[in-house]
Design a protein around this motif. Structure first.
Motif, PDB file in Angstrom:
ATOM      1  N   TYR A 187       6.036 -27.622  24.777  1.00  0.00           N
ATOM      2  CA  TYR A 187       4.745 -27.280  24.193  1.00  0.00           C
ATOM      3  C   TYR A 187       3.646 -27.745  25.142  1.00  0.00           C
ATOM      4  O   TYR A 187       3.810 -28.727  25.868  1.00  0.00           O
ATOM      5  CB  TYR A 187       4.553 -27.979  22.843  1.00  0.00           C
ATOM      6  CG  TYR A 187       5.384 -27.405  21.720  1.00  0.00           C
ATOM      7  CD1 TYR A 187       6.746 -27.698  21.602  1.00  0.00           C
ATOM      8  CD2 TYR A 187       4.813 -26.564  20.760  1.00  0.00           C
ATOM      9  CE1 TYR A 187       7.504 -27.167  20.564  1.00  0.00           C
ATOM     10  CE2 TYR A 187       5.563 -26.037  19.720  1.00  0.00           C
ATOM     11  CZ  TYR A 187       6.900 -26.344  19.632  1.00  0.00           C
ATOM     12  OH  TYR A 187       7.649 -25.813  18.607  1.00  0.00           O
ATOM     13  N   GLN A 222      -0.351 -29.095  25.105  1.00  0.00           N
ATOM     14  CA  GLN A 222      -1.383 -29.606  24.218  1.00  0.00           C
ATOM     15  C   GLN A 222      -2.650 -29.898  25.016  1.00  0.00           C
ATOM     16  O   GLN A 222      -2.610 -30.628  26.013  1.00  0.00           O
ATOM     17  CB  GLN A 222      -0.923 -30.871  23.477  1.00  0.00           C
ATOM     18  CG  GLN A 222      -1.919 -31.315  22.416  1.00  0.00           C
ATOM     19  CD  GLN A 222      -1.430 -32.460  21.571  1.00  0.00           C
ATOM     20  OE1 GLN A 222      -0.566 -33.227  21.982  1.00  0.00           O
ATOM     21  NE2 GLN A 222      -1.977 -32.597  20.374  1.00  0.00           N
ATOM     22  N   GLY A 239      -7.814 -32.519  21.653  1.00  0.00           N
ATOM     23  CA  GLY A 239      -8.401 -32.115  20.378  1.00  0.00           C
ATOM     24  C   GLY A 239      -7.736 -30.930  19.715  1.00  0.00           C
ATOM     25  O   GLY A 239      -8.233 -30.427  18.700  1.00  0.00           O
ATOM     26  N   ARG A 240      -6.620 -30.496  20.263  1.00  0.00           N
ATOM     27  CA  ARG A 240      -5.927 -29.323  19.688  1.00  0.00           C
ATOM     28  C   ARG A 240      -4.482 -29.661  19.369  1.00  0.00           C
ATOM     29  O   ARG A 240      -3.949 -30.684  19.806  1.00  0.00           O
ATOM     30  CB  ARG A 240      -5.978 -28.158  20.671  1.00  0.00           C
ATOM     31  CG  ARG A 240      -7.383 -27.662  20.933  1.00  0.00           C
ATOM     32  CD  ARG A 240      -7.387 -26.492  21.887  1.00  0.00           C
ATOM     33  NE  ARG A 240      -8.730 -25.967  22.086  1.00  0.00           N
ATOM     34  CZ  ARG A 240      -9.253 -24.998  21.349  1.00  0.00           C
ATOM     35  NH1 ARG A 240      -8.559 -24.437  20.392  1.00  0.00           N
ATOM     36  NH2 ARG A 240     -10.473 -24.569  21.586  1.00  0.00           N
ATOM     37  N   GLY A 241      -3.857 -28.792  18.585  1.00  0.00           N
ATOM     38  CA  GLY A 241      -2.451 -28.975  18.284  1.00  0.00           C
ATOM     39  C   GLY A 241      -1.580 -28.419  19.400  1.00  0.00           C
ATOM     40  O   GLY A 241      -2.041 -27.641  20.231  1.00  0.00           O
ATOM     41  N   PRO A 242      -0.326 -28.829  19.437  1.00  0.00           N
ATOM     42  CA  PRO A 242       0.598 -28.300  20.449  1.00  0.00           C
ATOM     43  C   PRO A 242       0.773 -26.793  20.316  1.00  0.00           C
ATOM     44  O   PRO A 242       0.751 -26.258  19.207  1.00  0.00           O
ATOM     45  CB  PRO A 242       1.913 -29.033  20.142  1.00  0.00           C
ATOM     46  CG  PRO A 242       1.502 -30.253  19.377  1.00  0.00           C
ATOM     47  CD  PRO A 242       0.301 -29.855  18.590  1.00  0.00           C
ATOM     48  N   GLY A 256       4.990 -36.971  26.150  1.00  0.00           N
ATOM     49  CA  GLY A 256       4.180 -36.006  26.886  1.00  0.00           C
ATOM     50  C   GLY A 256       3.828 -36.476  28.275  1.00  0.00           C
ATOM     51  O   GLY A 256       3.722 -37.677  28.533  1.00  0.00           O
ATOM     52  N   GLY A 267      -1.231 -26.607  13.613  1.00  0.00           N
ATOM     53  CA  GLY A 267      -2.650 -26.634  13.338  1.00  0.00           C
ATOM     54  C   GLY A 267      -3.350 -27.586  14.295  1.00  0.00           C
ATOM     55  O   GLY A 267      -2.687 -28.265  15.095  1.00  0.00           O
ATOM     56  N   LEU A 315       4.498 -31.332  26.334  1.00  0.00           N
ATOM     57  CA  LEU A 315       5.389 -32.062  25.442  1.00  0.00           C
ATOM     58  C   LEU A 315       6.763 -31.419  25.429  1.00  0.00           C
ATOM     59  O   LEU A 315       6.884 -30.203  25.310  1.00  0.00           O
ATOM     60  CB  LEU A 315       4.839 -32.043  24.012  1.00  0.00           C
ATOM     61  CG  LEU A 315       3.421 -32.584  23.796  1.00  0.00           C
ATOM     62  CD1 LEU A 315       2.934 -32.241  22.405  1.00  0.00           C
ATOM     63  CD2 LEU A 315       3.404 -34.087  23.993  1.00  0.00           C
ATOM     64  N   PHE A 334      -0.631 -33.727  12.056  1.00  0.00           N
ATOM     65  CA  PHE A 334      -0.464 -32.308  12.377  1.00  0.00           C
ATOM     66  C   PHE A 334       0.406 -31.629  11.330  1.00  0.00           C
ATOM     67  O   PHE A 334       1.362 -32.198  10.831  1.00  0.00           O
ATOM     68  CB  PHE A 334       0.216 -32.122  13.734  1.00  0.00           C
ATOM     69  CG  PHE A 334      -0.613 -32.546  14.913  1.00  0.00           C
ATOM     70  CD1 PHE A 334      -0.345 -33.728  15.573  1.00  0.00           C
ATOM     71  CD2 PHE A 334      -1.653 -31.747  15.376  1.00  0.00           C
ATOM     72  CE1 PHE A 334      -1.099 -34.130  16.664  1.00  0.00           C
ATOM     73  CE2 PHE A 334      -2.416 -32.136  16.468  1.00  0.00           C
ATOM     74  CZ  PHE A 334      -2.140 -33.340  17.108  1.00  0.00           C
TER      75      PHE A 334
END
Lengths: 119, 111
Positions: free
Chosen positions: B36, B38, B41-44, B104, A111, B89, A91
């Motif tokens: 955060y 999450q 498949g994605r960022g935090p 997490g 990202g 997270l 990341f």
């Protein structure tokens, strides 16, 4: 406003090969961070750029990893040669600097990550 | 070493109830604790930040506490909805910006 972008989204390589990951931070963000999540573990810090300078690279695993941020814009993270244990999701995150205090604002924009698989 | 610990077991709750997630830190005195979200498949995605001199912070249905005596932060989602299902997270940080994450906790809100 465009978010943080990373390329590629996935990469599958053989042990011993070289891979270069790219991160484009949010425009105007001086701070750029690289993190990595290996299977079953927490996301771990790798390094921090302020503009083009490495502020903290204490999380870099070894000298097979090389990060650059030429011109203080996008950054690349090269792994050479790749080993099996390098597999994971990488990341990138960015944040602006606080103009008042000269300190990094703490909220980071991440990202989507690059999933690296080393076979 | 500096460590952030979260309950790795998934938390399952019924829609409308309050979800409470726990974050503990050891060998560490973070100036800030951040939460955060999450999705797979994605960022935090940043949700909330609380400073060490703050006891509590709220944002809409979210509430975070910071107890420096217990070395713990609690994260609450009130009136939970199925759309709140995700991994949450906890991360500690100081003025350098480097984040130290917990593993997490996955929250599942059932309709």
């Amino acid at each position: 406003e465009a978010g943080v972008t990373q390329f590629p989204s996935h990469s599958v390589i053989e042990k011993g090969q070289t891979v270069t990951l790219r991160c484009d931070p949010i425009s105007g963000h001086d701070n750029l961070y690289w993190y990595r999540r290996v299977m079953g573990k927490e996301i771990k810090f790798l390094l921090h750029f302020v503009k083009e300078s490495k502020q903290d690279e204490s999380g870099m695993p070894n000298n097979r990893f090389l990060a650059e941020r030429t011109g203080g814009t996008y950054s690349t993270l090269k792994v050479q040669p790749a080993e099996l244990e390098d597999s994971g999701v990488y990341f990138c995150a960015s944040s602006p600097s606080s103009p008042r205090l000269g300190l990094a604002r703490n909220e980071q924009f991440f990202g989507p990550g690059t999933r690296l698989t080393v076979l | 070493s500096q460590k952030i610990e979260q309950n790795s077991e998934a938390l399952n709750i019924q829609e409308g109830k309050t979800a409470t997630l726990t974050c503990n830190y050891t060998n560490y005195s973070p100036a800030y604790l951040q939460w955060y979200r999450q999705d797979p498949g994605r960022g935090p995605v940043f949700l909330l930040l609380i400073r060490e001199n703050e006891k509590e912070k709220r944002k809409e249905r979210l509430k975070v506490t910071f107890d420096t005596t217990l070395k713990q932060s609690l994260f609450h989602i009130t009136a939970s909805q199925p759309a709140d299902s995700a991994t949450y997270l906890c991360a500690g940080s100081s003025n350098t910006g480097k984040l130290i994450f917990g593993q997490g906790t996955t929250l599942q809100v059932k309709p």
